[in-house]
Design a protein around this motif. Structure first.
Motif, PDB file in Angstrom:
ATOM      1  N   ILE A 163       4.916   0.304 -14.986  1.00 20.64           N
ATOM      2  CA  ILE A 163       5.205   1.604 -13.951  1.00 20.64           C
ATOM      3  C   ILE A 163       5.748   1.138 -12.593  1.00 20.64           C
ATOM      4  O   ILE A 163       6.838   1.593 -12.222  1.00 20.64           O
ATOM      5  N   ARG A 164       5.303  -0.139 -12.488  1.00 18.72           N
ATOM      6  CA  ARG A 164       5.985  -0.845 -10.905  1.00 18.72           C
ATOM      7  C   ARG A 164       7.099  -1.414 -11.276  1.00 18.72           C
ATOM      8  O   ARG A 164       8.091  -1.237 -10.469  1.00 18.72           O
ATOM      9  N   PHE A 165       7.644  -1.754 -12.691  1.00 23.29           N
ATOM     10  CA  PHE A 165       8.901  -2.428 -12.887  1.00 23.29           C
ATOM     11  C   PHE A 165       9.831  -1.163 -13.395  1.00 23.29           C
ATOM     12  O   PHE A 165      11.082  -1.577 -13.967  1.00 23.29           O
ATOM     13  N   ASN A 166       9.455  -0.029 -13.325  1.00 15.40           N
ATOM     14  CA  ASN A 166      10.321   0.990 -14.191  1.00 15.40           C
ATOM     15  C   ASN A 166      11.986   1.181 -14.025  1.00 15.40           C
ATOM     16  O   ASN A 166      12.562   1.297 -14.986  1.00 15.40           O
ATOM     17  N   LYS A 167      12.094   0.917 -12.734  1.00 12.46           N
ATOM     18  CA  LYS A 167      13.486   1.073 -12.330  1.00 12.46           C
ATOM     19  C   LYS A 167      14.281  -0.068 -12.788  1.00 12.46           C
ATOM     20  O   LYS A 167      15.439   0.016 -12.975  1.00 12.46           O
ATOM     21  N   MET A 168      13.843  -1.120 -12.860  1.00 11.38           N
ATOM     22  CA  MET A 168      14.501  -2.494 -13.555  1.00 11.38           C
ATOM     23  C   MET A 168      14.832  -2.243 -14.778  1.00 11.38           C
ATOM     24  O   MET A 168      15.856  -2.642 -15.804  1.00 11.38           O
TER      25      MET A 168
ATOM     26  N   LEU B 159       0.849  -1.241  -0.140  1.00  8.55           N
ATOM     27  CA  LEU B 159      -0.035  -0.045  -0.093  1.00  8.55           C
ATOM     28  C   LEU B 159       0.849   1.278  -0.006  1.00  8.55           C
ATOM     29  O   LEU B 159       1.622   1.332   0.883  1.00  8.55           O
ATOM     30  N   ASP B 160       1.087   2.048  -1.182  1.00  5.96           N
ATOM     31  CA  ASP B 160       1.552   3.151  -0.999  1.00  5.96           C
ATOM     32  C   ASP B 160       0.619   4.077  -1.842  1.00  5.96           C
ATOM     33  O   ASP B 160      -0.336   3.886  -2.205  1.00  5.96           O
ATOM     34  N   TRP B 161       1.042   5.552  -2.154  1.00  7.10           N
ATOM     35  CA  TRP B 161       0.011   6.282  -2.631  1.00  7.10           C
ATOM     36  C   TRP B 161      -0.254   5.946  -4.116  1.00  7.10           C
ATOM     37  O   TRP B 161      -1.595   6.323  -4.316  1.00  7.10           O
ATOM     38  N   MET B 162       0.607   5.526  -4.634  1.00  4.01           N
ATOM     39  CA  MET B 162       0.220   4.982  -6.268  1.00  4.01           C
ATOM     40  C   MET B 162      -1.072   4.162  -6.337  1.00  4.01           C
ATOM     41  O   MET B 162      -1.836   4.184  -6.885  1.00  4.01           O
ATOM     42  N   SER B 163      -0.859   2.742  -5.423  1.00  4.79           N
ATOM     43  CA  SER B 163      -1.722   1.597  -5.533  1.00  4.79           C
ATOM     44  C   SER B 163      -3.056   2.296  -4.970  1.00  4.79           C
ATOM     45  O   SER B 163      -4.144   1.944  -5.581  1.00  4.79           O
ATOM     46  N   LEU B 164      -2.980   2.970  -3.940  1.00 13.65           N
ATOM     47  CA  LEU B 164      -4.357   3.426  -3.344  1.00 13.65           C
ATOM     48  C   LEU B 164      -5.064   4.374  -4.127  1.00 13.65           C
ATOM     49  O   LEU B 164      -6.110   4.509  -4.397  1.00 13.65           O
ATOM     50  N   LEU B 165      -4.324   5.394  -4.784  1.00 14.91           N
ATOM     51  CA  LEU B 165      -4.736   6.172  -5.882  1.00 14.91           C
ATOM     52  C   LEU B 165      -5.448   5.828  -6.923  1.00 14.91           C
ATOM     53  O   LEU B 165      -6.572   5.876  -7.348  1.00 14.91           O
ATOM     54  N   PHE B 166      -4.805   4.567  -7.532  1.00 15.86           N
ATOM     55  CA  PHE B 166      -5.344   3.830  -8.746  1.00 15.86           C
ATOM     56  C   PHE B 166      -6.534   3.138  -8.195  1.00 15.86           C
ATOM     57  O   PHE B 166      -7.349   2.960  -9.086  1.00 15.86           O
ATOM     58  N   MET B 167      -6.406   2.474  -6.988  1.00 12.34           N
ATOM     59  CA  MET B 167      -7.783   1.719  -6.462  1.00 12.34           C
ATOM     60  C   MET B 167      -8.824   2.559  -6.439  1.00 12.34           C
ATOM     61  O   MET B 167      -9.946   2.107  -6.617  1.00 12.34           O
ATOM     62  N   MET B 168      -8.605   3.946  -5.916  1.00 12.87           N
ATOM     63  CA  MET B 168      -9.666   4.806  -5.917  1.00 12.87           C
ATOM     64  C   MET B 168     -10.494   5.100  -6.980  1.00 12.87           C
ATOM     65  O   MET B 168     -11.419   5.154  -7.105  1.00 12.87           O
ATOM     66  N   PHE B 169      -9.727   5.193  -8.154  1.00 14.05           N
ATOM     67  CA  PHE B 169     -10.191   5.460  -9.578  1.00 14.05           C
ATOM     68  C   PHE B 169     -10.943   4.484  -9.981  1.00 14.05           C
ATOM     69  O   PHE B 169     -11.889   4.596 -10.567  1.00 14.05           O
ATOM     70  N   VAL B 170     -10.243   3.185  -9.674  1.00 17.28           N
ATOM     71  CA  VAL B 170     -11.050   1.998 -10.223  1.00 17.28           C
ATOM     72  C   VAL B 170     -12.356   1.713  -9.546  1.00 17.28           C
ATOM     73  O   VAL B 170     -13.462   1.618 -10.077  1.00 17.28           O
TER      74      VAL B 170
END
Length: 577
Positions: free
Chosen positions: A234-239, A55-66
């Protein structure tokens, strides 16, 4: 009544979940928090099966929109699907779809990502074939099999991750990015994302999936199925940042963006035009992501979800009013008859074009200005700006056909704008299409992007939009000034309507040899030699013999006397000789 109560319960549950996520997002961003939760399901000897949640801001924000979009879609479905006998089954399928997406969003673990990923693929098949006819079955099969390629990539990725002893990719993504195994994993992730987000050469399933009911299309094309691939990247972007495959992805996504924009100008099916615009926007997200700007891709993912869901809902209302007719040539003058729906349609279409201060403007304009500042070649630059012009082109063409042209349907029609269930759910998304861009730009970016451009590059977006507007006006059969017959050579139209023959290449082109070979086997072996020497052949021999035996049995005495007489005749003939 039972069906309606399921609708309301689902709507309220998802709406309150959205509000909870909204407050959590604000809190997490303010405190800069990340929650990593582990739940050990089973431990056996040295083997642990662990469910992990990130749970971070990204997953929570996306869940909010979904959850916001899915709650609006379920409320909308109460009216749209009211003639459906099994409405509760439809609602359960939509809820399973949403929960699969949420499982994928909160998973930092490849096993639970696979569960969500496969859940999306399976439930999407059930929803695409919801209206049971041959077109739906073909579309569902194409969707399912295209997405299976991505599922196989995820399975191969899981097997490669066995080298590291953990499937929690988030732990070792940063410091192992230069290793060979990680580059293999990166390539598999990109291929999986390309199938789910319908990039070339896997694009043909996305317009085919329009066979699903319109509320499902609104959900699929905004925040669930097609965005899963973008979210994974987006989740794998650093790799992935140093991977050569990303340059290849940039080219393919640029081509996807342009191809979808061109195809939409040739299309006359209302839902397919909107589906191709989704494909174009997915190309935009994937291309900006492949350049390393994952935050911009996420920003555009969220703003696009709002106006695209609204666009599909408006299309659903129009199709309902038009007696289930989807051909835009049969429409026209709708703004007089259904003004509120037309208002929502126009605002969502203009947000798609990136008209200033609507939701789409904030993300699209920022993406194009960052592109203008980047060290890119002319081809990619052309892809971006040409596709932006094409977006304006097909949008204005669509609005001309729907709102301004003369009414072209039957002489007896019933157009009304009083379906309050549909209108209420559309109003929620209308507000978000107006305000979500500015709100998200404050929430996501803690500091503004510093953009410094010469005036002609700064105005480039406006130039291409105005050009697209002019061409869209001229192309849409508006009387004497129409360029339709001159500008679009209809010899080419089949090539573009078939998406550069991609549907043929990805389905019929792949299985033509096998189908042809199996037809010959069937004709020559199954219906030929095998029939002759087994089955029908044996049956024919036995039947013929049994007829002979039957005749012999029925005429036993006659045959005996006849043969006796024959023998006497033969003996007499022999004696005479």
């Amino acid at each position: 009544m039972k069906n309606y109560s399921i609708c309301f319960i689902s709507f309220f549950f998802l709406f309150f979940f959205m509000l909870l996520n909204f407050f959590l997002v604000i809190y997490f961003i303010m405190k800069n928090m990340v929650f990593f939760l582990e739940w050990e399901i089973i431990s056996f000897n040295s083997m642990n099966i662990v469910m992990t949640i990130l749970l971070d801001w990204m997953s929570l924000l996306f869940m909010m929109f979904v959850s916001l979009i899915s709650s609006s879609v379920i409320y909308y479905s109460k009216s749209y699907m009211k003639s459906e006998l099994n409405l509760s089954r439809f609602i359960y399928l939509v809820l399973m779809f949403v929960f699969s997406m949420m499982l994928l969003i909160i998973s930092p673990n490849m096993i639970s990502i696979l569960l969500g990923w496969d859940g999306l693929g399976l439930v999407s098949y059930c929803l695409v074939i919801y209206y049971q006819n041959i077109k739906s079955y073909n579309a569902g099969m194409l969707t399912a099999l295209s997405n299976r390629i991505g599922d196989v990539m995820i399975l191969m990725l899981i097997s490669w991750m066995m080298n590291y002893g953990s499937w929690n990719y988030i732990f070792y993504m940063d410091f192992m990015s230069n290793e060979f195994s990680m580059s293999i994993i990166g390539i598999l992730v990109i291929l999986a994302a390309m199938t789910k987000s319908a990039q070339i050469p896997f694009s043909s399933w996305l317009p085919a999936a329009m066979a699903a009911p319109t509320p499902v299309s609104a959900l699929v094309h905004s925040s669930t199925l097609v965005t899963a691939g973008v979210y994974l990247l987006i989740r794998f972007n650093k790799m992935l940042i140093d991977l050569y495959m990303l340059k290849f992805l940039l080219l393919l996504s640029g081509l996807t963006m342009m191809m979808a924009g061109i195809c939409a100008n040739y299309e006359f099916d209302l839902k397919k035009i909107i589906a191709l615009s989704t494909l174009s926007q997915l190309g935009l997200m994937m291309s900006i992501l492949s350049m390393g700007f994952y935050d911009l891709a996420f920003f555009h993912l969220l703003t696009h979800a709002m106006f695209k869901a609204l666009l599909f809902m408006c299309a659903g209302v129009i199709i309902h009013m038009m007696n289930n007719n989807q051909d835009i040539r049969m429409m026209g003058g709708l703004s007089v008859y259904i003004p509120i729906t037309s208002l929502c349609m126009n605002i969502s279409n203009l947000a798609l074009c990136g008209i200033p201060f609507l939701a789409g403007f904030y993300s699209k304009d920022m993406i194009l200005e960052v592109i203008s500042m980047s060290n890119l070649n002319m081809l990619i630059f052309f892809f971006y700006y040409f596709s932006t012009g094409l977006t304006m082109f097909y949008t204005i063409r669509l609005l001309m056909y729907l709102m301004i042209n003369d009414f072209n349907l039957l002489s007896v029609y019933n157009l009304y704008d009083e379906d309050y269930f549909m209108l209420k759910s559309m109003m929620i998304l209308l507000m978000m299409s107006l305000f979500s861009g500015s709100i998200l730009s404050w929430m996501i970016f803690s500091y503004p992007y510093m953009i410094y451009l010469p005036i002609f590059l700064k105005m480039m977006v406006i130039y291409v939009s105005i050009m697209g507007f002019i061409f869209g006006y001229l192309i849409s059969n508006m009387g004497i000034y129409s360029l339709n017959k001159f500008f679009f050579t209809y010899n080419l139209s089949y090539f573009f309507l078939e998406m550069w023959f991609m549907s043929n290449l990805s389905t019929y082109g792949l299985n033509y040899f096998f189908l042809n070979f199996s037809y010959k086997l069937f004709k020559n072996i199954d219906m030929g030699w095998m029939e002759y020497y087994s089955g029908q052949g044996v049956f024919k021999i036995m039947k013929d013999n049994s007829i002979i035996y039957y005749i012999y049995q029925m005429n036993n005495f006659k045959i005996y006397l006849f043969s006796f007489m024959l023998w006497i005749l033969l003996i007499l003939m022999m004696m005479m000789i």
